[in-house]
Design a protein around this motif. Structure first.
Motif, PDB file in Angstrom:
ATOM      1  N   ALA A 302       1.277  12.771   0.516  1.00 28.15           N
ATOM      2  CA  ALA A 302      -0.119  12.395   0.239  1.00 28.15           C
ATOM      3  C   ALA A 302      -0.617  11.303   1.175  1.00 28.15           C
ATOM      4  O   ALA A 302      -1.728  10.803   0.999  1.00 28.15           O
ATOM      5  CB  ALA A 302      -0.329  11.973  -1.219  1.00 28.15           C
ATOM      6  N   GLN A 303       0.155  10.945   2.188  1.00 28.55           N
ATOM      7  CA  GLN A 303      -0.280   9.954   3.178  1.00 28.55           C
ATOM      8  C   GLN A 303      -1.109  10.658   4.251  1.00 28.55           C
ATOM      9  O   GLN A 303      -0.724  10.767   5.407  1.00 28.55           O
ATOM     10  CB  GLN A 303       0.931   9.257   3.798  1.00 28.55           C
ATOM     11  CG  GLN A 303       1.700   8.380   2.831  1.00 28.55           C
ATOM     12  CD  GLN A 303       2.948   7.790   3.465  1.00 28.55           C
ATOM     13  OE1 GLN A 303       3.802   8.508   3.970  1.00 28.55           O
ATOM     14  NE2 GLN A 303       3.043   6.468   3.446  1.00 28.55           N
ATOM     15  N   LEU A 304      -2.271  11.115   3.868  1.00 25.85           N
ATOM     16  CA  LEU A 304      -3.073  11.931   4.760  1.00 25.85           C
ATOM     17  C   LEU A 304      -3.547  11.139   5.970  1.00 25.85           C
ATOM     18  O   LEU A 304      -3.592  11.674   7.086  1.00 25.85           O
ATOM     19  CB  LEU A 304      -4.272  12.519   4.002  1.00 25.85           C
ATOM     20  CG  LEU A 304      -5.166  13.474   4.790  1.00 25.85           C
ATOM     21  CD1 LEU A 304      -4.368  14.632   5.388  1.00 25.85           C
ATOM     22  CD2 LEU A 304      -6.299  14.008   3.905  1.00 25.85           C
ATOM     23  N   ASP A 305      -3.895   9.865   5.799  1.00 28.13           N
ATOM     24  CA  ASP A 305      -4.363   9.092   6.946  1.00 28.13           C
ATOM     25  C   ASP A 305      -3.257   8.930   7.988  1.00 28.13           C
ATOM     26  O   ASP A 305      -3.471   9.145   9.186  1.00 28.13           O
ATOM     27  CB  ASP A 305      -4.936   7.738   6.518  1.00 28.13           C
ATOM     28  CG  ASP A 305      -3.980   6.880   5.693  1.00 28.13           C
ATOM     29  OD1 ASP A 305      -2.864   7.330   5.374  1.00 28.13           O
ATOM     30  OD2 ASP A 305      -4.371   5.736   5.353  1.00 28.13           O
ATOM     31  N   ARG A 306      -2.052   8.594   7.559  1.00 28.68           N
ATOM     32  CA  ARG A 306      -0.942   8.447   8.500  1.00 28.68           C
ATOM     33  C   ARG A 306      -0.600   9.788   9.155  1.00 28.68           C
ATOM     34  O   ARG A 306      -0.284   9.852  10.355  1.00 28.68           O
ATOM     35  CB  ARG A 306       0.290   7.879   7.788  1.00 28.68           C
ATOM     36  CG  ARG A 306       0.151   6.421   7.382  1.00 28.68           C
ATOM     37  CD  ARG A 306       1.464   5.907   6.785  1.00 28.68           C
ATOM     38  NE  ARG A 306       1.373   4.535   6.324  1.00 28.68           N
ATOM     39  CZ  ARG A 306       1.649   3.463   7.072  1.00 28.68           C
ATOM     40  NH1 ARG A 306       2.015   3.623   8.329  1.00 28.68           N
ATOM     41  NH2 ARG A 306       1.565   2.243   6.566  1.00 28.68           N
ATOM     42  N   THR A 307      -0.655  10.859   8.380  1.00 28.18           N
ATOM     43  CA  THR A 307      -0.320  12.175   8.911  1.00 28.18           C
ATOM     44  C   THR A 307      -1.339  12.623   9.950  1.00 28.18           C
ATOM     45  O   THR A 307      -0.978  13.180  10.993  1.00 28.18           O
ATOM     46  CB  THR A 307      -0.235  13.198   7.767  1.00 28.18           C
ATOM     47  OG1 THR A 307       0.759  12.770   6.831  1.00 28.18           O
ATOM     48  CG2 THR A 307       0.135  14.577   8.292  1.00 28.18           C
ATOM     49  N   CYS A 437      -1.365  -0.201   0.803  1.00 25.93           N
ATOM     50  CA  CYS A 437      -2.190   0.710   0.004  1.00 25.93           C
ATOM     51  C   CYS A 437      -1.746   2.142   0.282  1.00 25.93           C
ATOM     52  O   CYS A 437      -2.281   2.830   1.154  1.00 25.93           O
ATOM     53  CB  CYS A 437      -3.661   0.516   0.351  1.00 25.93           C
ATOM     54  SG  CYS A 437      -4.778   1.559  -0.600  1.00 25.93           S
ATOM     55  N   GLU A 438      -0.737   2.580  -0.457  1.00 34.01           N
ATOM     56  CA  GLU A 438      -0.119   3.878  -0.229  1.00 34.01           C
ATOM     57  C   GLU A 438      -0.078   4.672  -1.530  1.00 34.01           C
ATOM     58  O   GLU A 438      -0.120   4.107  -2.621  1.00 34.01           O
ATOM     59  CB  GLU A 438       1.310   3.698   0.299  1.00 34.01           C
ATOM     60  CG  GLU A 438       1.408   2.930   1.616  1.00 34.01           C
ATOM     61  CD  GLU A 438       0.995   3.759   2.829  1.00 34.01           C
ATOM     62  OE1 GLU A 438       0.607   4.933   2.646  1.00 34.01           O
ATOM     63  OE2 GLU A 438       1.041   3.220   3.948  1.00 34.01           O
ATOM     64  N   PRO A 439       0.005   6.005  -1.417  1.00 31.68           N
ATOM     65  CA  PRO A 439       0.126   6.825  -2.627  1.00 31.68           C
ATOM     66  C   PRO A 439       1.466   6.568  -3.308  1.00 31.68           C
ATOM     67  O   PRO A 439       2.413   6.095  -2.670  1.00 31.68           O
ATOM     68  CB  PRO A 439       0.049   8.256  -2.075  1.00 31.68           C
ATOM     69  CG  PRO A 439       0.461   8.141  -0.634  1.00 31.68           C
ATOM     70  CD  PRO A 439      -0.007   6.801  -0.193  1.00 31.68           C
ATOM     71  N   PRO A 440       1.554   6.832  -4.604  1.00 37.03           N
ATOM     72  CA  PRO A 440       0.543   7.526  -5.419  1.00 37.03           C
ATOM     73  C   PRO A 440      -0.495   6.619  -6.065  1.00 37.03           C
ATOM     74  O   PRO A 440      -1.440   7.114  -6.668  1.00 37.03           O
ATOM     75  CB  PRO A 440       1.398   8.180  -6.504  1.00 37.03           C
ATOM     76  CG  PRO A 440       2.521   7.212  -6.705  1.00 37.03           C
ATOM     77  CD  PRO A 440       2.835   6.672  -5.346  1.00 37.03           C
ATOM     78  N   ASP A 441      -0.328   5.286  -5.942  1.00 35.35           N
ATOM     79  CA  ASP A 441      -1.226   4.384  -6.676  1.00 35.35           C
ATOM     80  C   ASP A 441      -2.350   3.821  -5.821  1.00 35.35           C
ATOM     81  O   ASP A 441      -3.393   3.425  -6.342  1.00 35.35           O
ATOM     82  CB  ASP A 441      -0.421   3.235  -7.284  1.00 35.35           C
ATOM     83  CG  ASP A 441       0.629   3.708  -8.273  1.00 35.35           C
ATOM     84  OD1 ASP A 441       0.327   4.642  -9.044  1.00 35.35           O
ATOM     85  OD2 ASP A 441       1.751   3.168  -8.260  1.00 35.35           O
ATOM     86  N   TRP A 442      -2.138   3.724  -4.503  1.00 35.90           N
ATOM     87  CA  TRP A 442      -3.129   3.143  -3.603  1.00 35.90           C
ATOM     88  C   TRP A 442      -3.576   1.759  -4.086  1.00 35.90           C
ATOM     89  O   TRP A 442      -4.781   1.447  -4.092  1.00 35.90           O
ATOM     90  CB  TRP A 442      -4.330   4.067  -3.433  1.00 35.90           C
ATOM     91  CG  TRP A 442      -4.058   5.255  -2.566  1.00 35.90           C
ATOM     92  CD1 TRP A 442      -4.020   5.302  -1.208  1.00 35.90           C
ATOM     93  CD2 TRP A 442      -3.775   6.597  -2.993  1.00 35.90           C
ATOM     94  NE1 TRP A 442      -3.721   6.564  -0.766  1.00 35.90           N
ATOM     95  CE2 TRP A 442      -3.573   7.391  -1.845  1.00 35.90           C
ATOM     96  CE3 TRP A 442      -3.684   7.205  -4.234  1.00 35.90           C
ATOM     97  CZ2 TRP A 442      -3.286   8.749  -1.895  1.00 35.90           C
ATOM     98  CZ3 TRP A 442      -3.382   8.562  -4.293  1.00 35.90           C
ATOM     99  CH2 TRP A 442      -3.198   9.316  -3.134  1.00 35.90           C
ATOM    100  N   ASN A 443      -2.623   0.932  -4.470  1.00 32.96           N
ATOM    101  CA  ASN A 443      -2.955  -0.419  -4.924  1.00 32.96           C
ATOM    102  C   ASN A 443      -3.426  -1.278  -3.757  1.00 32.96           C
ATOM    103  O   ASN A 443      -2.891  -1.187  -2.643  1.00 32.96           O
ATOM    104  CB  ASN A 443      -1.730  -1.067  -5.579  1.00 32.96           C
ATOM    105  CG  ASN A 443      -1.363  -0.390  -6.891  1.00 32.96           C
ATOM    106  OD1 ASN A 443      -2.236   0.059  -7.626  1.00 32.96           O
ATOM    107  ND2 ASN A 443      -0.071  -0.317  -7.181  1.00 32.96           N
TER     108      ASN A 443
END
Length: 637
Positions: A302-307, A437-443
């Motif tokens: 779910a790290q779409l930005d990094r991918t 700020c990473e999934p799954p929580d994006w804190n």
């Protein structure tokens, strides 16, 4: 990357596949207000138990117009040889695009309106979306005229909103067997009176199936080539998912279709095709039939930005072609499984696209239109993202992307930020976010403070102006500073921020360039000679390792200048000086020994920083295409 094709298939396409079997909702004309209709009930017993069974459709809601970007007439868009970005009205620019899909033709009124309001210039439309009434051809290969007229109306609606269309002649769904409904309902299937015993016959040269397909494509290109708002032609979406597809017949099919399109399109628009990225057909991406590369990232992480950033960098570095994001998502499975803060991850992905080197950004799958097919989501889900790209559109509206390419950003140990930048010798743009700020929580941390980054910028101009922008609207400058080049990099101090921040850099008027602007460039390793040690991190921060370097003084090009060691991995070997670019020393790792994972061929880029540390960047691409990138800061021992 797209590692979960079957997941996406089961949650969406199998459901849509049932629509191929005849359960197509009645269509309303593409004029006036959207209407509320209920499609025929689906045969739920044929669905896997995990599928969302949609039996009612939420009508298109009434909406209040919000402040928007200025609507523009249909732009002139072209891709010139050698350019990474498309020229829009004569200037190289990044564009925003969407994947639109609908239950009813009237839904496109709203989707196109949203697109135009938010600055989207292109919509990607798969012609086998059942909203228009089928695949578009009969079992004898003729164009379904009622179907074609429906798409005429959709294209008209796009034009009214200043939007161009990327026409996708087919997805893989009607040509995949068994089990998902598309092939069973395909008019070309022998069971439906067509010529094809199997989907693979589409790829068979001179087969009746392929010949009928080519004639069908020719008819459509002839019909639509005179339109002002056709952006490009996509021959096939994810061609490697055709049942039985392999590289040689798959590429030859794409090349034959491209030849037909180019012969019949008087406007000579670009042609592309796409693959699901669980494999890489090098002949496909190198083929002249593919004018630009079309990627589909759906990361399991779910790290779409990094991918997006990693994937775009990979395709740009390995193929000399422009890259666009054709479609994307936080997952390939189902937007119903998004965690509560997923909107942050989606927004970050849009900004990541802007600074990735891709020619476009946004191009989401679920959020742009396909989320409408899920009962628990429908219009309320799409509404969340209706103007998602507007701040980013405003941010880049005045940016000339000519000559822009991805820039190397170096982050110090313990950094709290991550992001990317693109630019050239005179200007650059970038985006940085809370690294935690990473999934799954994006804190999110309450505030990011006291951070610096170093950006490797081409040229030799010493002094740069840096303006930091709010990502909430893309127009407010929240802080400005100046920065001075040290070797090939510029270190900038970031203002305090929360979540993310964007920036623009440009050379200051009158700033001196050329050799006189800085000290004489080094010709030996004297500047960095000695022993160095520090921890390096992978791009996704899921890997770290201690690196030790020993560099001899007086070493020149093509000499063995020292040794590299990674004690935790039991790897060691020689480093050979290959280039000195300003203040950047480029070494090739050779004769690497140790564990099985220790291989030669890695490239090390080293640059002495103003604080006496050594910025370290590592890049290794294996013969099979797997790529390893790490960065860190080393200290003199």
């Amino acid at each position: 990357m797209q590692p979960s094709i079957l997941m996406r298939l089961l949650m969406l396409v199998a459901f849509i596949g049932l629509l191929f079997s005849g359960c197509t909702p009645r269509q309303a004309p593409l004029t006036g207000e959207p209407v509320s209709q209920t499609p025929p009930p689906l045969a739920s017993e044929t669905l896997p138990p995990t599928l969302p069974l949609v039996v009612t459709i939420t009508p298109t809601p009434t909406r209040t117009r919000v402040p928007t970007a200025t609507l523009a007439p249909i732009p002139e868009i072209a891709l010139m040889d050698g350019d990474s970005y498309f020229s829009i009205d004569g200037r190289q620019q990044l564009f925003f695009s969407r994947n639109v899909a609908a239950w009813y033709l009237t839904d496109f009124n709203t989707l196109m309106k949203w697109s135009g309001e938010a600055g989207t210039k292109v919509v990607r439309i798969q012609l086998d979306n059942l909203v228009a009434g089928g695949n578009g051809y009969t079992n004898t290969g003729e164009v379904d005229e009622a179907w074609a007229r429906n798409w005429d109306g959709v294209f008209d609606q796009a034009e009214k909103n200043g939007v161009q269309v990327l026409v996708v002649f087919s997805s893989w769904v009607p040509w995949s067997d068994p089990g998902f409904g598309g092939w069973a309902a395909n008019p070309m299937n022998q069971k439906n009176g067509g010529p094809a015993a199997t989907p693979y016959e589409l790829l068979t040269k001179d087969s009746d199936t392929q010949n009928l397909w080519l004639e069908w494509v020719k008819t459509l290109v002839t019909r639509w080539q005179g339109r002002r708002n056709i952006f490009a032609w996509e021959i096939f979406s994810e061609v490697n998912l055709i049942t039985g597809a392999t590289q040689t017949p798959g590429v030859e099919f794409i090349e034959r279709t491209a030849a037909v399109i180019r012969k019949n399109d008087s406007q000579h628009r670009p042609v592309t095709a796409s693959m699901a990225h669980f494999e890489e057909w090098t002949r496909f991406y190198n083929s002249d039939a593919v004018d630009f590369i079309n990627i589909h990232p759906y990361p399991l992480s779910a790290q779409l930005d990094r991918t997006i950033i990693a994937d775009v960098h990979y395709w740009l570095e390995n193929y000399d072609k422009s890259v666009i994001i054709g479609e994307s998502g936080l997952n390939a499975e189902s937007p119903e499984k998004y965690p509560p803060n997923a909107e942050i991850g989606v927004r970050h992905a849009v900004w990541a696209g802007v600074v990735s080197g891709s020619a476009n950004a946004r191009s989401l799958y679920w959020e742009d239109g396909f989320g409408i097919y899920f009962q628990t989501l429908s219009w309320s889900f799409l509404e969340k993202y209706q103007h998602l790209e507007l701040p980013a559109y405003r941010f880049i509206e005045d940016v000339d992307f000519a000559g822009f390419e991805p820039l190397d950003i170096r982050f110090p140990p313990g950094t709290q930020v991550w992001g990317a930048a693109v630019g050239n010798e005179t200007s650059a743009i970038g985006w940085l976010r809370d690294a935690n700020c990473e999934p799954p929580d994006w804190n999110l941390q309450p505030v990011i403070s006291g951070q610096t980054v170093s950006i490797v910028v081409p040229g030799s101009t010493p002094t740069w102006q840096v303006d930091f922008y709010s990502t909430q609207n893309g127009t407010d400058i929240v802080s400005s500073t100046t920065a001075t080049r040290q070797g090939s990099s510029i270190t900038i101090s970031l203002p305090d921020f929360t979540d993310d921040i964007a920036f623009k850099m440009f050379t200051q008027p009158g700033s001196q360039t050329g050799p006189a602007a800085s000290e004489a460039a080094p010709t030996t390793t004297d500047l960095i000679a000695g022993d160095w040690s520090g921890t390096i991190f992978s791009e996704t921060h899921n890997f770290s390792a201690l690196v030790e370097l020993s560099i001899q003084p007086g070493c020149t090009l093509d000499q063995v200048c020292g040794m590299v060691t990674t004690p935790e991995m039991a790897c060691q070997g020689n480093i050979v000086l290959k280039e000195i670019d300003g203040g950047t020393f480029v070494f090739l790792e050779e004769d690497i020994t140790g564990a099985e994972s220790c291989v030669s061929g890695g490239i090390e880029r080293l640059e002495l920083q103003a604080d006496g540390t050594l910025a370290y960047a590592f890049n290794l691409t294996l013969p099979g295409g797997e790529r390893f990138i790490s960065n860190g800061v080393l200290e003199r021992q």
